[in-house]
Design a protein around this motif. Structure first.
Motif, PDB file in Angstrom:
ATOM      1  N   VAL A   1       7.140  13.605   5.812  1.00  0.00           N
ATOM      2  CA  VAL A   1       7.551  13.360   4.433  1.00  0.00           C
ATOM      3  C   VAL A   1       6.937  14.398   3.506  1.00  0.00           C
ATOM      4  CG1 VAL A   1       5.676  11.675   4.165  1.00  0.00           C
ATOM      5  CG2 VAL A   1       7.582  11.662   2.550  1.00  0.00           C
ATOM      6  N   VAL A   2       7.746  14.837   2.539  1.00  0.00           N
ATOM      7  CA  VAL A   2       7.302  15.807   1.537  1.00  0.00           C
ATOM      8  C   VAL A   2       7.051  15.076   0.225  1.00  0.00           C
ATOM      9  CG1 VAL A   2       7.948  17.852   0.197  1.00  0.00           C
ATOM     10  CG2 VAL A   2       8.587  17.687   2.615  1.00  0.00           C
TER      11      VAL A   2
ATOM     12  N   GLY B   1      -3.620  11.572  -5.974  1.00  0.00           N
ATOM     13  CA  GLY B   1      -3.488  11.301  -4.543  1.00  0.00           C
ATOM     14  C   GLY B   1      -3.264   9.851  -4.176  1.00  0.00           C
ATOM     15  N   GLY B   2      -2.854   9.011  -5.122  1.00  0.00           N
ATOM     16  CA  GLY B   2      -2.619   7.604  -4.804  1.00  0.00           C
ATOM     17  C   GLY B   2      -1.478   7.423  -3.816  1.00  0.00           C
ATOM     18  N   LEU B   3      -0.305   7.970  -4.141  1.00  0.00           N
ATOM     19  CA  LEU B   3       0.833   7.866  -3.228  1.00  0.00           C
ATOM     20  C   LEU B   3       0.559   8.648  -1.948  1.00  0.00           C
ATOM     21  CD1 LEU B   3       3.706   6.995  -2.518  1.00  0.00           C
ATOM     22  CD2 LEU B   3       4.540   8.999  -3.759  1.00  0.00           C
ATOM     23  N   THR B   4      -0.094   9.788  -2.063  1.00  0.00           N
ATOM     24  CA  THR B   4      -0.417  10.587  -0.878  1.00  0.00           C
ATOM     25  C   THR B   4      -1.232   9.772   0.112  1.00  0.00           C
ATOM     26  OG1 THR B   4      -0.664  12.417  -2.459  1.00  0.00           O
ATOM     27  CG2 THR B   4      -1.187  12.872  -0.162  1.00  0.00           C
ATOM     28  N   THR B   5      -2.173   9.000  -0.397  1.00  0.00           N
ATOM     29  CA  THR B   5      -3.005   8.154   0.461  1.00  0.00           C
ATOM     30  C   THR B   5      -2.159   7.135   1.209  1.00  0.00           C
ATOM     31  OG1 THR B   5      -4.915   8.405  -1.015  1.00  0.00           O
ATOM     32  CG2 THR B   5      -4.920   6.506   0.462  1.00  0.00           C
ATOM     33  N   ALA B   6      -1.240   6.483   0.496  1.00  0.00           N
ATOM     34  CA  ALA B   6      -0.381   5.485   1.140  1.00  0.00           C
ATOM     35  C   ALA B   6       0.537   6.128   2.175  1.00  0.00           C
ATOM     36  CB  ALA B   6       0.447   4.753   0.084  1.00  0.00           C
ATOM     37  N   LEU B   7       1.101   7.278   1.841  1.00  0.00           N
ATOM     38  CA  LEU B   7       1.976   7.975   2.783  1.00  0.00           C
ATOM     39  C   LEU B   7       1.207   8.358   4.049  1.00  0.00           C
ATOM     40  CD1 LEU B   7       3.877  10.331   0.301  1.00  0.00           C
ATOM     41  CD2 LEU B   7       4.834   8.346   1.484  1.00  0.00           C
ATOM     42  N   ALA B   8       0.005   8.908   3.855  1.00  0.00           N
ATOM     43  CA  ALA B   8      -0.796   9.336   5.004  1.00  0.00           C
ATOM     44  C   ALA B   8      -1.181   8.154   5.885  1.00  0.00           C
ATOM     45  CB  ALA B   8      -2.046  10.065   4.520  1.00  0.00           C
TER      46      ALA B   8
ATOM     47  N   TYR C   1       3.359  16.419   3.691  1.00  0.00           N
ATOM     48  CA  TYR C   1       3.239  17.741   3.071  1.00  0.00           C
ATOM     49  C   TYR C   1       3.254  17.517   1.561  1.00  0.00           C
ATOM     50  CZ  TYR C   1       5.118  18.844   7.712  1.00  0.00           C
ATOM     51  OH  TYR C   1       5.349  18.903   9.068  1.00  0.00           O
ATOM     52  N   THR C   2       2.130  17.748   0.909  1.00  0.00           N
ATOM     53  CA  THR C   2       2.056  17.449  -0.513  1.00  0.00           C
ATOM     54  C   THR C   2       1.805  18.721  -1.316  1.00  0.00           C
ATOM     55  OG1 THR C   2       1.028  16.001  -2.178  1.00  0.00           O
ATOM     56  CG2 THR C   2      -0.414  16.888  -0.462  1.00  0.00           C
ATOM     57  N   PHE C   3       2.502  18.821  -2.458  1.00  0.00           N
ATOM     58  CA  PHE C   3       2.462  20.016  -3.301  1.00  0.00           C
ATOM     59  C   PHE C   3       1.968  19.638  -4.692  1.00  0.00           C
ATOM     60  CE2 PHE C   3       5.361  20.858   0.080  1.00  0.00           C
ATOM     61  CZ  PHE C   3       5.346  22.231   0.304  1.00  0.00           C
ATOM     62  N   GLU C   4       1.014  20.402  -5.198  1.00  0.00           N
ATOM     63  CA  GLU C   4       0.485  20.192  -6.542  1.00  0.00           C
ATOM     64  C   GLU C   4       0.209  21.558  -7.167  1.00  0.00           C
ATOM     65  OE1 GLU C   4      -0.422  19.278  -9.940  1.00  0.00           O
ATOM     66  OE2 GLU C   4      -0.106  17.480  -8.694  1.00  0.00           O
ATOM     67  N   ARG C   5       0.805  21.807  -8.330  1.00  0.00           N
ATOM     68  CA  ARG C   5       0.666  23.140  -8.933  1.00  0.00           C
ATOM     69  C   ARG C   5      -0.620  23.300  -9.737  1.00  0.00           C
ATOM     70  NH1 ARG C   5       1.987  23.518 -14.307  1.00  0.00           N
ATOM     71  NH2 ARG C   5       2.906  21.665 -15.277  1.00  0.00           N
ATOM     72  N   ARG C   6      -1.212  22.190 -10.206  1.00  0.00           N
ATOM     73  CA  ARG C   6      -2.415  22.288 -11.033  1.00  0.00           C
ATOM     74  C   ARG C   6      -3.666  22.247 -10.149  1.00  0.00           C
ATOM     75  NH1 ARG C   6      -1.857  18.535 -16.316  1.00  0.00           N
ATOM     76  NH2 ARG C   6      -3.917  19.507 -16.605  1.00  0.00           N
TER      77      ARG C   6
ATOM     78  N   LEU D   1      -8.436  11.998  -0.510  1.00  0.00           N
ATOM     79  CA  LEU D   1      -7.951  11.860   0.869  1.00  0.00           C
ATOM     80  C   LEU D   1      -9.108  11.930   1.858  1.00  0.00           C
ATOM     81  CD1 LEU D   1      -4.740  14.056   0.675  1.00  0.00           C
ATOM     82  CD2 LEU D   1      -4.803  11.614   1.201  1.00  0.00           C
ATOM     83  N   GLU D   2     -10.051  12.801   1.579  1.00  0.00           N
ATOM     84  CA  GLU D   2     -11.221  12.916   2.451  1.00  0.00           C
ATOM     85  C   GLU D   2     -12.030  11.623   2.421  1.00  0.00           C
ATOM     86  OE1 GLU D   2     -13.455  14.697   5.275  1.00  0.00           O
ATOM     87  OE2 GLU D   2     -11.741  15.677   4.299  1.00  0.00           O
ATOM     88  N   ALA D   3     -12.184  11.050   1.230  1.00  0.00           N
ATOM     89  CA  ALA D   3     -12.939   9.804   1.104  1.00  0.00           C
ATOM     90  C   ALA D   3     -12.256   8.657   1.833  1.00  0.00           C
ATOM     91  CB  ALA D   3     -13.122   9.453  -0.372  1.00  0.00           C
ATOM     92  N   ALA D   4     -10.926   8.686   1.872  1.00  0.00           N
ATOM     93  CA  ALA D   4     -10.173   7.630   2.554  1.00  0.00           C
ATOM     94  C   ALA D   4     -10.065   7.872   4.054  1.00  0.00           C
ATOM     95  CB  ALA D   4      -8.772   7.520   1.950  1.00  0.00           C
ATOM     96  N   GLY D   5     -10.553   9.017   4.521  1.00  0.00           N
ATOM     97  CA  GLY D   5     -10.501   9.320   5.945  1.00  0.00           C
ATOM     98  C   GLY D   5      -9.112   9.661   6.444  1.00  0.00           C
ATOM     99  N   LEU D   6      -8.262  10.209   5.563  1.00  0.00           N
ATOM    100  CA  LEU D   6      -6.864  10.462   5.926  1.00  0.00           C
ATOM    101  C   LEU D   6      -6.452  11.923   5.771  1.00  0.00           C
ATOM    102  CD1 LEU D   6      -5.333   7.329   4.156  1.00  0.00           C
ATOM    103  CD2 LEU D   6      -5.565   7.669   6.624  1.00  0.00           C
ATOM    104  N   SER D   7      -7.392  12.787   5.467  1.00  0.00           N
ATOM    105  CA  SER D   7      -7.035  14.181   5.177  1.00  0.00           C
ATOM    106  C   SER D   7      -6.440  14.896   6.383  1.00  0.00           C
ATOM    107  CB  SER D   7      -8.261  14.944   4.675  1.00  0.00           C
ATOM    108  OG  SER D   7      -9.296  14.919   5.644  1.00  0.00           O
ATOM    109  N   HIS D   8      -6.749  14.442   7.604  1.00  0.00           N
ATOM    110  CA  HIS D   8      -6.242  15.118   8.800  1.00  0.00           C
ATOM    111  C   HIS D   8      -4.744  14.908   9.005  1.00  0.00           C
ATOM    112  CE1 HIS D   8      -7.094  11.002  10.011  1.00  0.00           C
ATOM    113  NE2 HIS D   8      -6.326  11.167  11.072  1.00  0.00           N
ATOM    114  N   ARG D   9      -4.147  13.996   8.253  1.00  0.00           N
ATOM    115  CA  ARG D   9      -2.706  13.745   8.372  1.00  0.00           C
ATOM    116  C   ARG D   9      -1.892  14.444   7.289  1.00  0.00           C
ATOM    117  NH1 ARG D   9      -2.824   7.143   9.350  1.00  0.00           N
ATOM    118  NH2 ARG D   9      -4.039   7.178  11.302  1.00  0.00           N
ATOM    119  N   VAL D  10      -2.566  15.206   6.443  1.00  0.00           N
ATOM    120  CA  VAL D  10      -1.911  15.766   5.259  1.00  0.00           C
ATOM    121  C   VAL D  10      -2.071  17.282   5.228  1.00  0.00           C
ATOM    122  CG1 VAL D  10      -1.790  15.729   2.739  1.00  0.00           C
ATOM    123  CG2 VAL D  10      -2.406  13.642   3.992  1.00  0.00           C
ATOM    124  N   THR D  11      -0.964  17.967   4.940  1.00  0.00           N
ATOM    125  CA  THR D  11      -0.993  19.400   4.654  1.00  0.00           C
ATOM    126  C   THR D  11      -0.808  19.563   3.155  1.00  0.00           C
ATOM    127  OG1 THR D  11      -0.058  19.968   6.814  1.00  0.00           O
ATOM    128  CG2 THR D  11       0.107  21.624   5.077  1.00  0.00           C
TER     129      THR D  11
END
Length: 330
Positions: free
Chosen positions: A97-98, A105-112, A122-127, A138-148
């Motif tokens: 999912v993109v 990172g709220g939705l990113t956490t749920a997706l991961a 795959y998450t994109f943020e310009r700022r 994501l690192e605090a939630a232990g889910l960063s390994h599932r996210v690019t």
């Protein structure tokens, strides 16, 4: 329970602390200092105490609590919207999912959490500041390994610098689903259509109705269909059996959700089955070419030509039998 596992400490009054388990750490609270070495012995569901005697229950955090626990500098999506997004986009183990507009990172956490170790976000943020914050959450939630993660403006497409084409760990091409939380999503519809697979569900979050109208106009001219617009309201009730009634306040409008599907094959054009149906409708008497041998006439034995049909009985033929008279016995 092992060091690094996420734990949630909850007091009888509802005070909550989300932490990674470290048996050598101490947690300072308004109720006193909690020695986290107690956690391993108590286990999930058990009770520990601060040095002042205040009690806390040890729980395994749910996805809801992971989302509510993220540090934020932007308004995160509420769980009431996130739950519906996960269902509408079909997010589950193995999904690719993109997401654009990572924010905190709220939705990113749920997706991961939902895609599991076999899927990818795959998450994109310009700022840059939000890019850094979402990474820490994501690192605090232990889910960063599932996210690019990419610090990249999707107006330039979904192929940022550093992406390796064809590498599933970095290339989002052919994604199963996509969600945009950006100010002007109608400006990115061409890029969206290019990065997802045909038929993929896509979603958008917008705060105002005039933005929805602009997006709908864009969707009408882009390869998308099955459009849905909605908002979700939540009203809680006081959990008291003798005085059951709604809470005085509720989580009402927090944003509009818009969903659609990428139209891989348009409803116009040449489709083999439909072409045959159209020909049949335009030429109802044309049954098409006959099947091999369908109109062949059998030959008479010993001849090379077709057998002549037998003549009907002659009216003067004495061997021809007349029909029985009316009322005669059979």
């Amino acid at each position: 329970m092992t060091p690094g596992d996420l734990i949630l400490l909850v007091s009888p009054k509802g005070k909550q602390y989300l932490r990674k388990f470290d048996p050598e750490a101490k947690l300072h609270t308004q109720d006193g200092v909690i020695d986290l070495s107690q956690v391993a012995q108590a286990g999930y569901g058990g009770v520990i105490a601060s040095h002042m005697g205040s009690l806390y229950r040890v729980l395994r955090p749910s996805t809801y609590q992971l989302i509510k626990g993220v540090k934020r500098s932007t308004q995160i999506m509420y769980p009431k919207e996130i739950g519906y997004v996960l269902l509408k986009l079909g997010i589950g183990p193995g999904t690719r999912v993109v997401e654009a507009g990572s924010g905190s990172g709220g939705l990113t956490t749920a997706l991961a959490y939902q895609v599991g170790d076999t899927g990818r976000v795959y998450t994109f943020e310009r700022r840059p500041e939000f890019y850094e914050l979402s990474g820490k959450n994501l690192e605090a939630a232990g889910l960063s390994h599932r996210v690019t993660r990419y610090n990249h403006d999707i107006l330039q497409g979904f192929a940022p610098e550093g992406m390796v084409p064809g590498d599933p760990a970095s290339d989002p091409s052919g994604a199963d689903a996509l969600f945009l939380d950006v100010r002007t999503p109608w400006d990115h519809l061409e890029q969206v259509a290019a990065v997802v697979c045909p038929g993929a569900p896509v979603g958008f979050l917008l705060p105002t109705t005039n933005q929805i109208s602009d997006l709908l106009r864009g969707l009408e001219t882009a390869p998308f269909e099955d459009v849905e617009v909605l908002e979700i309201l939540v009203r809680r009730y006081k959990p008291v059996a003798d005085r059951l009634r709604p809470e005085d306040r509720m989580v009402a409008h927090t944003g509009f959700l818009i969903f659609a599907r990428h139209a891989g094959t348009p409803f116009t054009g040449s489709i083999p089955v439909l072409d045959r149906v159209r020909r049949a409708q335009e030429n109802p008497d044309d049954d098409g070419p006959p099947a091999p041998g369908a109109n062949a006439t059998p030959h008479a034995p010993g001849t090379s030509g077709p057998a002549a049909p037998a003549p009907p009985p002659s009216a003067t033929d004495p061997t021809a039998s007349d029909p029985p008279p009316s009322g005669a016995d059979a």
